[in-house]
Enzyme design. Structure first.
Site, PDB file in Angstrom:
ATOM      1  NE  ARG B  13      -0.734  -0.661   4.861  1.00  0.00           N
ATOM      2  CZ  ARG B  13      -1.092  -0.232   6.071  1.00  0.00           C
ATOM      3  NH1 ARG B  13      -2.037   0.672   6.209  1.00  0.00           N
ATOM      4  NH2 ARG B  13      -0.515  -0.719   7.142  1.00  0.00           N
ATOM      5  CB  SER B  40      -5.840   2.493   5.803  1.00  0.00           C
ATOM      6  OG  SER B  40      -6.194   2.523   7.157  1.00  0.00           O
ATOM      7  CD  GLU B  61     -17.389   2.481   1.793  1.00  0.00           C
ATOM      8  OE1 GLU B  61     -18.626   2.454   1.887  1.00  0.00           O
ATOM      9  OE2 GLU B  61     -16.633   2.532   2.779  1.00  0.00           O
ATOM     10  CG  PHE B  86     -15.136  -1.478   2.697  1.00  0.00           C
ATOM     11  CD1 PHE B  86     -16.040  -2.456   3.088  1.00  0.00           C
ATOM     12  CD2 PHE B  86     -14.187  -1.049   3.598  1.00  0.00           C
ATOM     13  CE1 PHE B  86     -16.001  -2.997   4.366  1.00  0.00           C
ATOM     14  CE2 PHE B  86     -14.139  -1.576   4.884  1.00  0.00           C
ATOM     15  CZ  PHE B  86     -15.045  -2.553   5.271  1.00  0.00           C
ATOM     16  CG  HIS B 112      -6.076  -2.994   4.564  1.00  0.00           C
ATOM     17  ND1 HIS B 112      -5.342  -1.966   4.017  1.00  0.00           N
ATOM     18  CD2 HIS B 112      -5.955  -2.860   5.913  1.00  0.00           C
ATOM     19  CE1 HIS B 112      -4.804  -1.249   4.979  1.00  0.00           C
ATOM     20  NE2 HIS B 112      -5.148  -1.771   6.139  1.00  0.00           N
ATOM     21  CG  ASP B 120      -9.530  -4.905  11.398  1.00  0.00           C
ATOM     22  OD1 ASP B 120      -9.419  -4.801  12.626  1.00  0.00           O
ATOM     23  OD2 ASP B 120      -9.364  -3.953  10.603  1.00  0.00           O
TER      24      ASP B 120
END
Lengths: 281, 317
Positions: B13, B40, B61, B86, B112, B120
């Protein structure tokens, strides 16, 4: 600039186009299309500042997005009669290999369409994105959009509506077709929404009412007012009260003709109520 | 056997963030949107450098996808950023109608992805996104393997007209591809030459495939490792050329075996050259909480799983 009578004549012809298009293929959505005929005619003939040649990017002109894509018959008729593609092509509505798909799409390259719509609730976001790009491009033209009232039941609308006010997207005029009907019945029976005006105001929009949304002078006056309210830091919403099926007596004030085509006899009655003013395709 | 050096663990990322920062400087049409995950997604620097071209949309989103589609009208190149879950499943119909069917030049950038999101748990660990995205007509699907490649891919997709799904991840992993690489969409990268087995891997599994190849080499098995960063369009020729030589193949991905890279490879082989294949992928399951390493071990997505799959496939030759 066309006068009211010319706009009225075009509206009558557009109604004939709508009826003939859906009749030929025995499918499509005449009710909402008829209810918005005056609005589309005014928008394309009078209200929008648009270029003759279609260009996807639409820089230096006003843009329009149809969110409730099922009223494609009125969109196609007015696009054709505004010069975007040959009027004869209306003959191909919903046929195989046609650019006039059941719901509007860019996929077949039909001039005048900038995004696909039909799956409801996506038009606010797309129109707002185009409005943001106009701001980035320092293009002072406006973005117009049209949405069904039943369509407001989709949650994505409210994400966009919230975003617009929060980000001062004040170069957009979004019109809600308040015809009070949806597929399963009256909007107030299917999922009552309460006051649409209060909702938009609570979300930070400036709201303009057009009480007689099938009256050309009322539309022109209301849209001029809406235009005067742009550029003041808030997005502008027009609540356009229309009669579903307007101009064909047996189709009016009911959801029955939302997605149903007239038979031969019903077509003849509908056409008899709307004179051929500019020549059928 | 050609070997590769990890120049220091880095997250993919951050490669995306660095690529976006670079694009901000070189391409004024690039705009970025984020749904409340700027940190993030490592989009902070782009936002700081170009506040007028950065759009915080909040936790919304669906609206982000529609906004991005609309922003292309007038020439902008929007990059959307949120977690892979998402970015895809949550907004599938918005991507389908407003972006893919409408042929909008939007870059859907998804962090992610997969199990390595870690603690998570399964609500956030999508293992179905490659399948969802590759089924959309006209969508390009890319899953990069390390920091350098993610940066290069981010820059490259701005030059490609059309919708792109760019998938990357959260954890710090080996960074081993060249810093100055030329990223070519749809072109597989052969990492090692081998004669006994072809190992095609994507994303975080590419480094694991190289580790597996080392182990196999010690056992006298020569593995040809291919980095498939673009799952669609797939480099059919690279796969067919390699299996023509090796006669068997292992596919490796951080994704469900249904709908992933492995199935795309199976399609190519079934049509052109039926070849024994083993899948290193999750087995039609959701993930769970745990550290990335624990999860990759438990769900069989690491070098030892690739070695095992190779041993199995070799017996089927």
């Amino acid at each position: 600039m066309p006068n009211t009578q010319q706009l009225q004549d075009l509206t009558t012809q557009v109604r004939r186009d709508i009826l003939r298009m859906v009749h030929k293929v025995n499918s499509g959505h005449p009710g909402g299309s008829l209810g918005c005929a005056e609005f589309f005619v005014c928008l394309y003939q009078e209200i929008m500042d648009r270029n003759d040649n279609f260009d996807m990017d639409g820089i230096g002109e006003d843009l329009f997005f149809l969110s409730n894509g099922h009223i494609s018959p009125v969109f196609y008729s007015v696009l054709a009669r505004s010069g975007y593609f040959p009027v004869d092509e209306l003959n191909t509505f919903r046929l195989i290999d046609s650019r006039l798909q059941g719901h509007p799409t860019t996929h077949e390259g039909l001039p005048g369409v900038r995004v696909a719509s039909g799956s409801l609730g996506q038009g606010f976001s797309v129109a707002l994105g185009a409005a943001e790009t106009k701001k980035l491009n320092k293009d002072n033209h406006l973005v117009y959009s049209l949405h069904g009232d039943g369509e407001l039941q989709e949650g994505q609308n409210w994400e966009g509506i919230m975003y617009a006010a929060a980000n001062n997207v004040d170069n957009i005029i979004s019109t809600i077709d308040l015809n009070g009907q949806q597929i399963d019945g009256a909007t107030d029976d299917v999922l009552p929404m309460g006051s649409v005006r209060a909702k938009f105001e609570a979300f930070g929009w400036t709201v303009v009412d057009i009480e007689y949304g099938n009256d050309i002078d009322a539309i022109l006056k209301g849209m001029a007012e809406a235009k005067s309210l742009t550029g003041k830091g808030k997005p502008v919403c027009v609540l356009l009260k229309t009669v579903m099926g307007n101009g064909v007596d047996f189709m009016m004030h009911t959801h029955a003709w939302h997605g149903k085509a007239p038979n031969d006899e019903q077509l003849a009655i509908g056409l008899s109520q709307n004179a051929e003013t500019l020549g059928d395709y | 056997m050609k070997t590769y050096t990890n120049t220091g663990n880095k997250d993919t990322r951050s490669g995306f963030g660095a690529g976006l920062t670079e694009l901000g400087k070189t391409n004024e049409n690039v705009v970025a949107l984020c749904a409340d995950l700027i940190g993030s997604l490592k989009m902070d620097e782009f936002k700081a450098n170009h506040p007028e071209r950065f759009f915080q949309v909040g936790i919304a989103e669906a609206n982000m996808i529609g906004l991005a589609a609309g922003m292309t009208i007038g020439g902008k190149i929007p990059f959307t950023g949120t977690f892979a879950n998402f970015s895809t499943g949550r907004v599938y119909d918005q991507i389908r109608q407003s972006i893919a069917y409408s042929d909008k030049n939007v870059k859907i950038c998804a962090s992610h992805a997969g199990l390595t999101l870690g603690e998570d748990g399964a609500t956030h660990q999508i293992l179905e996104d490659i399948g969802l995205m590759k089924m959309l007509p006209g969508m390009t699907v890319i899953n990069t393997c390390d920091y350098n490649q993610t940066k290069a891919a981010t820059i490259a997709i701005a030059e490609h007209h059309g919708p792109v799904y760019l998938r990357f991840g959260r954890p710090k992993v080996a960074n081993f591809t060249p810093e100055d690489q030329n990223f070519e969409i749809g072109k597989a990268v052969q990492l090692t030459e081998g004669n006994d087995v072809t190992i095609v891997a994507t994303g975080h599994l590419v480094w694991e495939a190289l580790e597996a190849a080392k182990t196999l080499n010690e056992q006298g098995i020569s593995a040809e490792v291919i980095n498939i960063h673009t799952i669609k369009p797939l480099d059919d020729k690279a796969i067919l050329d390699s299996v023509s030589k090796t006669g068997c193949i292992v596919t490796a991905e951080e994704h469900n075996y249904l709908g992933g890279l492995g199935e795309s490879v199976s399609r190519v082989l079934a049509q052109h050259k039926p070849t024994p294949q083993e899948f290193v992928a999750t087995n039609d399951t959701f993930g769970e909480s745990g550290t990335p390493a624990q999860l990759m071990e438990k769900y069989g997505l690491n070098a030892s799983a690739i070695v095992k799959a190779t041993e199995t496939v070799l017996k089927r030759k």
